[in-house]
Design a protein around this motif. Structure first.
Motif, PDB file in Angstrom:
ATOM      1  N   THR A 104       4.075   0.134  -3.749  1.00 37.60           N
ATOM      2  CA  THR A 104       5.061   1.144  -3.394  1.00 37.60           C
ATOM      3  C   THR A 104       4.427   2.061  -2.361  1.00 37.60           C
ATOM      4  O   THR A 104       3.311   2.533  -2.547  1.00 37.60           O
ATOM      5  N   SER A 105       5.121   2.281  -1.252  1.00 43.18           N
ATOM      6  CA  SER A 105       4.603   3.181  -0.224  1.00 43.18           C
ATOM      7  C   SER A 105       5.584   4.340  -0.055  1.00 43.18           C
ATOM      8  O   SER A 105       6.463   4.527  -0.887  1.00 43.18           O
ATOM      9  N   CYS A 106       5.449   5.093   1.026  1.00 44.11           N
ATOM     10  CA  CYS A 106       6.345   6.231   1.208  1.00 44.11           C
ATOM     11  C   CYS A 106       6.456   6.626   2.671  1.00 44.11           C
ATOM     12  O   CYS A 106       5.688   6.181   3.525  1.00 44.11           O
ATOM     13  N   ILE A 107       7.430   7.486   2.917  1.00 40.03           N
ATOM     14  CA  ILE A 107       7.603   8.158   4.199  1.00 40.03           C
ATOM     15  C   ILE A 107       7.537   9.651   3.908  1.00 40.03           C
ATOM     16  O   ILE A 107       8.162  10.133   2.961  1.00 40.03           O
ATOM     17  N   MET A 126      -3.173   7.016  -1.615  1.00 37.41           N
ATOM     18  CA  MET A 126      -2.348   7.067  -0.421  1.00 37.41           C
ATOM     19  C   MET A 126      -2.833   6.000   0.562  1.00 37.41           C
ATOM     20  O   MET A 126      -4.021   5.798   0.722  1.00 37.41           O
ATOM     21  N   PHE A 127      -1.900   5.353   1.198  1.00 36.86           N
ATOM     22  CA  PHE A 127      -2.196   4.314   2.177  1.00 36.86           C
ATOM     23  C   PHE A 127      -2.362   4.918   3.569  1.00 36.86           C
ATOM     24  O   PHE A 127      -1.948   6.051   3.816  1.00 36.86           O
ATOM     25  N   PRO A 128      -2.912   4.160   4.510  1.00 36.29           N
ATOM     26  CA  PRO A 128      -3.014   4.668   5.875  1.00 36.29           C
ATOM     27  C   PRO A 128      -1.643   4.743   6.553  1.00 36.29           C
ATOM     28  O   PRO A 128      -0.702   4.058   6.156  1.00 36.29           O
ATOM     29  N   VAL A 129      -1.566   5.571   7.579  1.00 32.40           N
ATOM     30  CA  VAL A 129      -0.331   5.707   8.356  1.00 32.40           C
ATOM     31  C   VAL A 129      -0.103   4.427   9.157  1.00 32.40           C
ATOM     32  O   VAL A 129      -0.991   3.935   9.840  1.00 32.40           O
ATOM     33  N   THR A 130       1.116   3.890   9.047  1.00 30.66           N
ATOM     34  CA  THR A 130       1.473   2.690   9.797  1.00 30.66           C
ATOM     35  C   THR A 130       2.522   2.962  10.861  1.00 30.66           C
ATOM     36  O   THR A 130       2.823   2.095  11.672  1.00 30.66           O
ATOM     37  N   GLY A 131       3.087   4.167  10.865  1.00 30.69           N
ATOM     38  CA  GLY A 131       4.068   4.510  11.884  1.00 30.69           C
ATOM     39  C   GLY A 131       4.370   5.991  11.877  1.00 30.69           C
ATOM     40  O   GLY A 131       4.332   6.640  10.835  1.00 30.69           O
ATOM     41  N   GLY A 167       1.439   2.507   4.554  1.00 26.11           N
ATOM     42  CA  GLY A 167       1.430   1.173   3.969  1.00 26.11           C
ATOM     43  C   GLY A 167       0.128   0.454   4.262  1.00 26.11           C
ATOM     44  O   GLY A 167      -0.733   0.948   4.987  1.00 26.11           O
ATOM     45  N   LYS A 168      -0.012  -0.717   3.673  1.00 23.48           N
ATOM     46  CA  LYS A 168      -1.161  -1.583   3.944  1.00 23.48           C
ATOM     47  C   LYS A 168      -0.670  -2.741   4.810  1.00 23.48           C
ATOM     48  O   LYS A 168       0.456  -3.204   4.655  1.00 23.48           O
ATOM     49  N   THR A 169      -1.499  -3.200   5.700  1.00 25.42           N
ATOM     50  CA  THR A 169      -1.106  -4.309   6.571  1.00 25.42           C
ATOM     51  C   THR A 169      -1.946  -5.552   6.332  1.00 25.42           C
ATOM     52  O   THR A 169      -1.757  -6.548   7.007  1.00 25.42           O
ATOM     53  N   ASP A 170      -2.842  -5.517   5.359  1.00 28.79           N
ATOM     54  CA  ASP A 170      -3.742  -6.644   5.126  1.00 28.79           C
ATOM     55  C   ASP A 170      -3.335  -7.488   3.925  1.00 28.79           C
ATOM     56  O   ASP A 170      -4.171  -8.059   3.241  1.00 28.79           O
ATOM     57  N   HIS A 171      -2.038  -7.588   3.671  1.00 25.98           N
ATOM     58  CA  HIS A 171      -1.560  -8.381   2.540  1.00 25.98           C
ATOM     59  C   HIS A 171      -1.794  -9.866   2.795  1.00 25.98           C
ATOM     60  O   HIS A 171      -1.566 -10.373   3.898  1.00 25.98           O
ATOM     61  N   ILE A 172      -2.212 -10.564   1.757  1.00 26.78           N
ATOM     62  CA  ILE A 172      -2.386 -12.009   1.841  1.00 26.78           C
ATOM     63  C   ILE A 172      -1.115 -12.702   1.349  1.00 26.78           C
ATOM     64  O   ILE A 172      -0.774 -13.787   1.802  1.00 26.78           O
ATOM     65  N   ALA A 173      -0.401 -12.055   0.436  1.00 33.10           N
ATOM     66  CA  ALA A 173       0.823 -12.613  -0.116  1.00 33.10           C
ATOM     67  C   ALA A 173       1.907 -11.528  -0.093  1.00 33.10           C
ATOM     68  O   ALA A 173       1.752 -10.509   0.569  1.00 33.10           O
ATOM     69  N   TRP A 174       2.963 -11.756  -0.840  1.00 33.77           N
ATOM     70  CA  TRP A 174       4.091 -10.835  -0.931  1.00 33.77           C
ATOM     71  C   TRP A 174       3.612  -9.449  -1.367  1.00 33.77           C
ATOM     72  O   TRP A 174       2.797  -9.322  -2.267  1.00 33.77           O
ATOM     73  N   CYS A 175       4.124  -8.401  -0.740  1.00 35.36           N
ATOM     74  CA  CYS A 175       3.733  -7.028  -1.063  1.00 35.36           C
ATOM     75  C   CYS A 175       4.473  -6.552  -2.306  1.00 35.36           C
ATOM     76  O   CYS A 175       5.699  -6.629  -2.369  1.00 35.36           O
TER      77      CYS A 175
END
Length: 90
Positions: free
Chosen positions: A32-35, A1-6, A21-29
């Motif tokens: 798969t994340s979720c709500i 599970m990713f950290p909460v982004t919103g 989601g993750k916010t530390d992408h270096i390139a195209w994501c």
């Protein structure tokens, strides 16, 4: 599970949404994340178990409910995509 982004509350206060989601992408994501959605007035409300989980094909950076329609939810992704969901049951 990713950290909460919103996090967003529906305009009638009945539904809480959390986007991940993750916010530390270096390139195209390509993750798969979720709500996760919680209907807080349901009899079976459990803060550890969302009522609905929506899969998103990219990491979310923000989410927001429509200002007057509690059944419309929008989200933005790391890749710049915007998604709009109807969360009406059934």
């Amino acid at each position: 599970m990713f950290p909460v982004t919103g996090i967003a509350w529906s305009c009638n206060g009945a539904t809480l949404a959390a986007g991940y989601g993750k916010t530390d992408h270096i390139a195209w994501c390509e993750d798969t994340s979720c709500i996760s959605l919680w209907s807080i007035f349901r009899r079976d409300f459990d803060p550890k178990k969302p009522n609905v989980t929506i899969e998103v094909p990219c990491c979310l950076t923000c989410i927001e409910f429509h200002p007057s329609n509690p059944l419309i939810l929008a989200g933005g992704t790391v890749n710049g995509e915007i998604y709009i969901w109807s969360i009406a049951e059934g």
